[in-house]
Enzyme design. Sequence first.
Site, PDB file in Angstrom:
ATOM      1  N   LYS A 282      15.392  15.652  -5.366  1.00  0.00           N
ATOM      2  CA  LYS A 282      16.142  14.325  -5.640  1.00  0.00           C
ATOM      3  C   LYS A 282      17.081  14.515  -6.662  1.00  0.00           C
ATOM      4  CE  LYS A 282      14.356   9.762  -5.003  1.00  0.00           C
ATOM      5  NZ  LYS A 282      13.345   8.871  -5.061  1.00  0.00           N
ATOM      6  N   GLU A 366       1.772  -1.455   0.848  1.00  0.00           N
ATOM      7  CA  GLU A 366       1.506  -2.809   0.576  1.00  0.00           C
ATOM      8  C   GLU A 366       0.201  -3.468   1.221  1.00  0.00           C
ATOM      9  OE1 GLU A 366       4.574  -1.510   1.109  1.00  0.00           O
ATOM     10  OE2 GLU A 366       5.540  -1.645  -0.818  1.00  0.00           O
ATOM     11  N   ARG A 394       5.305  -7.563   4.574  1.00  0.00           N
ATOM     12  CA  ARG A 394       4.459  -6.620   5.421  1.00  0.00           C
ATOM     13  C   ARG A 394       3.053  -6.715   5.164  1.00  0.00           C
ATOM     14  NH1 ARG A 394       6.142  -0.505   5.023  1.00  0.00           N
ATOM     15  NH2 ARG A 394       7.872  -1.530   6.447  1.00  0.00           N
TER      16      ARG A 394
END
Length: 639
Positions: A282, A366, A394
């Site tokens: 990254k 989640e 969600r």
Amino acid sequence: MSVLERISTPRDLRALSEDELTQLAAEIRDLLIRTVATNTGHLGPNLGVVELTLAIHRVFDSPRDKIVFDTGHQSYVHKLVTGRAGEFGTLRREGGLSGYPSRAESEHDLVENSHASTALSYADGIAKAFRIRGEDRHTVAVIGDGALTGGMAWEALNNIAIQHDSKLVIVVNDNGRSYTPTIGGLATALTSLRTNPRYEHVLDIVKRRLNAVPGVGAAAYDALHAMKKGIKDALAPQGLFEDLGLKYVGPVDGHDRPAMEQALAQAKRFGGPVIVHAITRKGFGYDPAERHEADQFHAPGPFDVQTGAEKPKGPIWTDHFADHVVAIGERRPDVVAITAAMMHPVGLDKFQARFPERTFDVGIAEQHAATSAAGLAMGGLHPVFAVYATFLNRAFDQVLMDVALHRCGVTFVLDRSGVTGDDGASHNGMWDMSILQVVPGLRLAAPRDVTRMRELLDEAVEVADAPTVVRFPKGPPPEDVPAIGTEGGCDVLVRNGARDVLIVSVGSMAPIAVDVAQRLVDQGIGVTVVDPRWVKPVDPALVELARTHTRVVTLEDNGVVGGVGAVLLQTLAAADVRTPVRIHGIPQEFLDHAKRAAILERIGLTPSAIALEVLHDIARDSAEPAPEGRALLDVDGSR
Ligand SMILES: Cc1ncc(C[n+]2csc(CCOP(=O)(O)OP(=O)(O)O)c2C)c(N)n1
Ligand SMILES: CC(=O)[C@@H](O)[C@H](O)COP(=O)(O)O
Ligand SMILES: [Mg+2]
């Protein structure tokens, strides 16, 4: 002319020489850094996929072949080589390029949803469709190691593994991080695939022996090194992907474009589902990003290109939550904290530093977070799950059937609630106060300022037999908005004149509500402004307060359908209170990206627009001529 300026479609990439491709990668990195430095956006993720994206677009034939980016925050390079380099300066600007794929922008873009872990499901469906339609087309899904920690990705892999003739290539973009290092067994498994010591040891032996052979040895080693995957296959433990029955190619150096192209071409020839495991970094190629400890410039604010120094910004709601949840943790040893791969963004980094054993990063999961929280509560603890409002969508069933059904004392802290703006439609936290209304027993609070946030958090963690929710918006909090009393179970913020209008102000709408009240009072209209603090359940005293007013106006930073105003209206009707109610909130539509303030202006969540609406209603009901907008209140609110 730069190489990038010569690229208007991905096919133009195929005509480039190796040197031109190297130059192109450098140009792209430079443009990414300079643009994000001013426009903001996801610099780290996109710097990490420059070579990977070029390789995909050289091997596959978009838009005939479909390319799906999981989460979509790493699709800037894709945009640059699909004809949008010239407008890249409009990134994340209103009316400009979205920071995520956008079907309106390009036929090369497919998935706009920025919620992670969905790409493989889309890709599974697309590949099946191509097969059933008899179309010889490939589907490529790019998914990060972080997104792979989401359960949906494994639901998809479970299905993809048996679709033996789906022409589906899954590129795992493994940079070892979400914001912070990716957690869990999956990360461990990916690391073992990446750094199998047996593979490295054997390669060293082969290298020494081949190099000892005069002449041909070095060339043979190079050939072997280019096929290092073969050794890897032979030696690597049966990887978790192969255990599922998936073909695995890799690990490949994701910054070695030729090697990526070779691996992708091999995968393409396979004709069935295959994983290409790319190892990337990254922020690759920009030292301030690579060195950035917190999140490798995952989504930096404006920064200085030369130094990487981010422009200082004042405290946001999250910072105040971060401090207060530590204070709660100090006095409540039963309080534990959960994040779904967003420790710092949701403000749990200080809690983690203070109480590492009471802090859990569950990955981008989640649903698991919510049900695991129910388990923690069943085990006698009080979990605080801090999550962006939109991402709780969600986990709705888990909140309903795992937390609320069992009356678990779990506190959900919803950051980024309401209009967030820059990150587009799927990032606005505009559904929580609608979907959570249907959860029996759940209590929902919307603080109007930091003082109320602290108070409501303290109240929430005291509730041991039901889920509690405390939601606040993105960005800096307002100055405290003091109460002048209480009435109707609410804080009274304004009480002026007759009971012509009752404004029910929810959470962060308070400054707007107070401004609206002043504009109405200036027109001789009596106004009461109240803040319920706890908006669910509706306090019966508020119903009685509404009964004593001529009209009710509700303001909320949430969708108008099924939100606080709608539920109040329903509650008044059930109590046979006939006071008319005007609901102000976010229209139930997908909002294009723009600054929060610009969106609030566009949807009429501004003092002048709301005041004008009230005046119109009053005029209509009193059969007087409707006021001319500008006569009474100029749009900008000047009189
Ligand atoms: C359901 C969901 N939860 C949280 C997020 C916030 N988020 C955006 S990007 C990201 C990290 C993604 O990591 P990875 O998939 O490895 O991609 P990378 O940024 O490393 O390229 C997270 C957690 C999200 N987009 N969707
Ligand atoms: C892509 C994603 O889901 C997040 O990285 C998003 O960019 C959140 O942005 P803020 O943290 O600035 O609200
Ligand atoms: Mg990652």
